[in-house]
Scaffold this motif. Sequence first.
Motif, PDB file in Angstrom:
ATOM      1  N   UNK A 210      -6.223 -62.892  -4.794  1.00 22.03           N
ATOM      2  CA  UNK A 210      -6.362 -61.482  -4.446  1.00 22.03           C
ATOM      3  C   UNK A 210      -5.576 -60.572  -5.378  1.00 22.03           C
ATOM      4  N   UNK A 211      -4.398 -61.010  -5.793  1.00 22.13           N
ATOM      5  CA  UNK A 211      -3.601 -60.229  -6.745  1.00 22.13           C
ATOM      6  C   UNK A 211      -4.304 -60.168  -8.093  1.00 22.13           C
ATOM      7  N   UNK A 212      -4.783 -61.329  -8.560  1.00 21.52           N
ATOM      8  CA  UNK A 212      -5.444 -61.387  -9.875  1.00 21.52           C
ATOM      9  C   UNK A 212      -6.699 -60.532  -9.920  1.00 21.52           C
ATOM     10  N   UNK A 213      -7.400 -60.437  -8.794  1.00 17.20           N
ATOM     11  CA  UNK A 213      -8.631 -59.638  -8.763  1.00 17.20           C
ATOM     12  C   UNK A 213      -8.374 -58.162  -9.052  1.00 17.20           C
ATOM     13  N   UNK A 214      -7.190 -57.689  -8.791  1.00 15.75           N
ATOM     14  CA  UNK A 214      -6.875 -56.271  -8.991  1.00 15.75           C
ATOM     15  C   UNK A 214      -6.383 -55.963 -10.401  1.00 15.75           C
ATOM     16  N   UNK A 215      -6.059 -56.997 -11.171  1.00 16.59           N
ATOM     17  CA  UNK A 215      -5.467 -56.770 -12.487  1.00 16.59           C
ATOM     18  C   UNK A 215      -6.499 -56.303 -13.501  1.00 16.59           C
ATOM     19  N   UNK A 216      -7.709 -56.846 -13.425  1.00 23.40           N
ATOM     20  CA  UNK A 216      -8.819 -56.377 -14.262  1.00 23.40           C
ATOM     21  C   UNK A 216      -8.571 -56.561 -15.761  1.00 23.40           C
ATOM     22  N   UNK A 217      -7.850 -57.622 -16.140  1.00 21.27           N
ATOM     23  CA  UNK A 217      -7.667 -57.953 -17.544  1.00 21.27           C
ATOM     24  C   UNK A 217      -7.236 -59.414 -17.634  1.00 21.27           C
ATOM     25  N   UNK A 218      -7.507 -60.076 -18.751  1.00 20.68           N
ATOM     26  CA  UNK A 218      -7.083 -61.470 -18.893  1.00 20.68           C
ATOM     27  C   UNK A 218      -5.561 -61.586 -18.926  1.00 20.68           C
ATOM     28  N   UNK A 219      -5.048 -62.627 -18.287  1.00 22.84           N
ATOM     29  CA  UNK A 219      -3.631 -62.957 -18.397  1.00 22.84           C
ATOM     30  C   UNK A 219      -3.452 -64.435 -18.103  1.00 22.84           C
ATOM     31  N   UNK A 220      -2.314 -64.960 -18.529  1.00 21.96           N
ATOM     32  CA  UNK A 220      -1.963 -66.356 -18.276  1.00 21.96           C
ATOM     33  C   UNK A 220      -1.055 -66.413 -17.058  1.00 21.96           C
ATOM     34  N   UNK A 221      -1.427 -67.211 -16.065  1.00 21.02           N
ATOM     35  CA  UNK A 221      -0.583 -67.445 -14.899  1.00 21.02           C
ATOM     36  C   UNK A 221       0.174 -68.747 -15.146  1.00 21.02           C
ATOM     37  N   UNK A 222       1.447 -68.628 -15.475  1.00 22.79           N
ATOM     38  CA  UNK A 222       2.272 -69.795 -15.830  1.00 22.79           C
ATOM     39  C   UNK A 222       2.965 -70.325 -14.584  1.00 22.79           C
ATOM     40  N   UNK A 223       2.604 -71.545 -14.204  1.00 24.56           N
ATOM     41  CA  UNK A 223       3.172 -72.166 -13.008  1.00 24.56           C
ATOM     42  C   UNK A 223       4.388 -73.001 -13.410  1.00 24.56           C
ATOM     43  N   UNK A 224       5.540 -72.620 -12.897  1.00 32.22           N
ATOM     44  CA  UNK A 224       6.792 -73.330 -13.183  1.00 32.22           C
ATOM     45  C   UNK A 224       7.267 -73.990 -11.905  1.00 32.22           C
ATOM     46  N   UNK A 225       6.695 -75.147 -11.610  1.00 32.18           N
ATOM     47  CA  UNK A 225       7.005 -75.844 -10.373  1.00 32.18           C
ATOM     48  C   UNK A 225       6.450 -77.248 -10.401  1.00 32.18           C
ATOM     49  N   UNK A 226       6.637 -78.004  -9.325  1.00 33.95           N
ATOM     50  CA  UNK A 226       6.269 -79.417  -9.315  1.00 33.95           C
ATOM     51  C   UNK A 226       4.806 -79.700  -8.981  1.00 33.95           C
ATOM     52  N   UNK A 227       4.018 -78.660  -8.668  1.00 31.76           N
ATOM     53  CA  UNK A 227       2.652 -78.894  -8.207  1.00 31.76           C
ATOM     54  C   UNK A 227       1.636 -78.146  -9.065  1.00 31.76           C
ATOM     55  N   UNK A 228       0.380 -78.460  -8.828  1.00 31.01           N
ATOM     56  CA  UNK A 228      -0.712 -77.790  -9.527  1.00 31.01           C
ATOM     57  C   UNK A 228      -1.616 -77.088  -8.524  1.00 31.01           C
ATOM     58  N   UNK A 229      -2.149 -75.970  -8.927  1.00 32.42           N
ATOM     59  CA  UNK A 229      -3.053 -75.205  -8.065  1.00 32.42           C
ATOM     60  C   UNK A 229      -4.331 -76.014  -7.851  1.00 32.42           C
ATOM     61  N   UNK A 230      -4.851 -76.066  -6.614  1.00 27.64           N
ATOM     62  CA  UNK A 230      -6.101 -76.794  -6.368  1.00 27.64           C
ATOM     63  C   UNK A 230      -7.230 -76.307  -7.288  1.00 27.64           C
ATOM     64  N   UNK A 231      -8.115 -77.229  -7.646  1.00 26.38           N
ATOM     65  CA  UNK A 231      -9.178 -76.915  -8.602  1.00 26.38           C
ATOM     66  C   UNK A 231     -10.033 -75.740  -8.128  1.00 26.38           C
ATOM     67  N   UNK A 232     -10.325 -75.682  -6.838  1.00 30.64           N
ATOM     68  CA  UNK A 232     -11.169 -74.597  -6.329  1.00 30.64           C
ATOM     69  C   UNK A 232     -10.493 -73.238  -6.515  1.00 30.64           C
ATOM     70  N   UNK A 233      -9.175 -73.172  -6.248  1.00 28.07           N
ATOM     71  CA  UNK A 233      -8.432 -71.928  -6.437  1.00 28.07           C
ATOM     72  C   UNK A 233      -8.326 -71.580  -7.912  1.00 28.07           C
ATOM     73  N   UNK A 234      -8.126 -72.595  -8.732  1.00 26.40           N
ATOM     74  CA  UNK A 234      -8.046 -72.373 -10.179  1.00 26.40           C
ATOM     75  C   UNK A 234      -9.339 -71.766 -10.717  1.00 26.40           C
TER      76      UNK A 234
END
Length: 353
Positions: A210-234
């Motif tokens: 929902x946050x990304x939908x409002x940005x309206x431009x390409x950006x890199x979401x850098x995940x700094x943690x032990x897990x990975x975002x589910x494929x569907x969400x990605x």
Amino acid sequence: MNRMNNEHVIVYDPNWINPYGIELASIIAAAGYEVDLWCTENRSFTPEGVKLHPKLVGQRRHNSLLRLAVRRLIEPMRISTSAPRRSALIIVWTRNPWDALVFAIRALVGGKTIFIYHNPDTVRRRPGLPGVMERLLLRVSTLCVVHSSRLRASANASANTIRIAAHPPYSVTTRRPRRAAGTGNLKNAVPVVAFVGALRHDKGVNDLVGIAERVMRPFVLRILGPERIPASTSELLRATGATCEYVGSAGGPTDDELINGLESADVMIAPYRSVTESGSIHMALSIRVPVLAYESPGVAHIINAASTAPTRKEFGDLLAKYLDVPWQTYTPDAFDLHKRCITDWRRILNEAF
């Protein structure tokens, strides 16, 4: 550093991701105390004035189940029995009901015990044996330390003697030359937005699309943690123009990878719905990486009002605005935490001894 006394403090920190224990040990050493820090095997940096014991079991993948069970059984007993009752044992986190029980017994027989009460509401609602043992430890500890007067009010139902200390800034693990936070320019041609920590509901992982939908431009979401975002969400994120990037191995980033990955980002987002005192925000503050967050009493003393938002939609709009023209996101008081923390812990330990 001039020692004020020869009183001995032991810091117990079984968390292999958050370097809170290293930072607290450094603060206590700066306050004039002899400090031993028991921490996980992946810790290697030794703060000035601190004796490091990186002997606690860390990531499960490095241990067989039997070895893991035996070590987690023995380690709290080893620390509890080897620590003189006169020494103050500071428990940064409990890992399971067993270590909470062992340290509660030490407190009951007169061992000076200080418990860091990070999130009173979570502990009060924690079900089963983990909750029972942690609440027992709170009741029998010499002192309980929280990081704000708001948390003190929440802690009154579970702990007897409560004191307040500023959250330690992450100035030791992030020690390096500093820049101004929010210089008016982005560092990367394609903006890099950092997300630090576990991908949990309370950390705002469900708000990322929902946050990304409002940005309206390409950006890199850098995940700094032990897990990975589910494929569907990605996939949903990719459809908005956001590309997920991960730092470190499957077990999460090392301390250096975490710091370098955060420092090279343009901004960190902290879409946490219920914040007590966020270690990741304090880490970003220490290396002057701007942070955007939800409105919350837990961040109001660190993040200025212009850098917080009340809803997911407005958070996305805020991020879009920041990526267009960055600004300083911290309050003036945020940069004075180190001195405040030393003063607070000197007062608390003087009382304990």
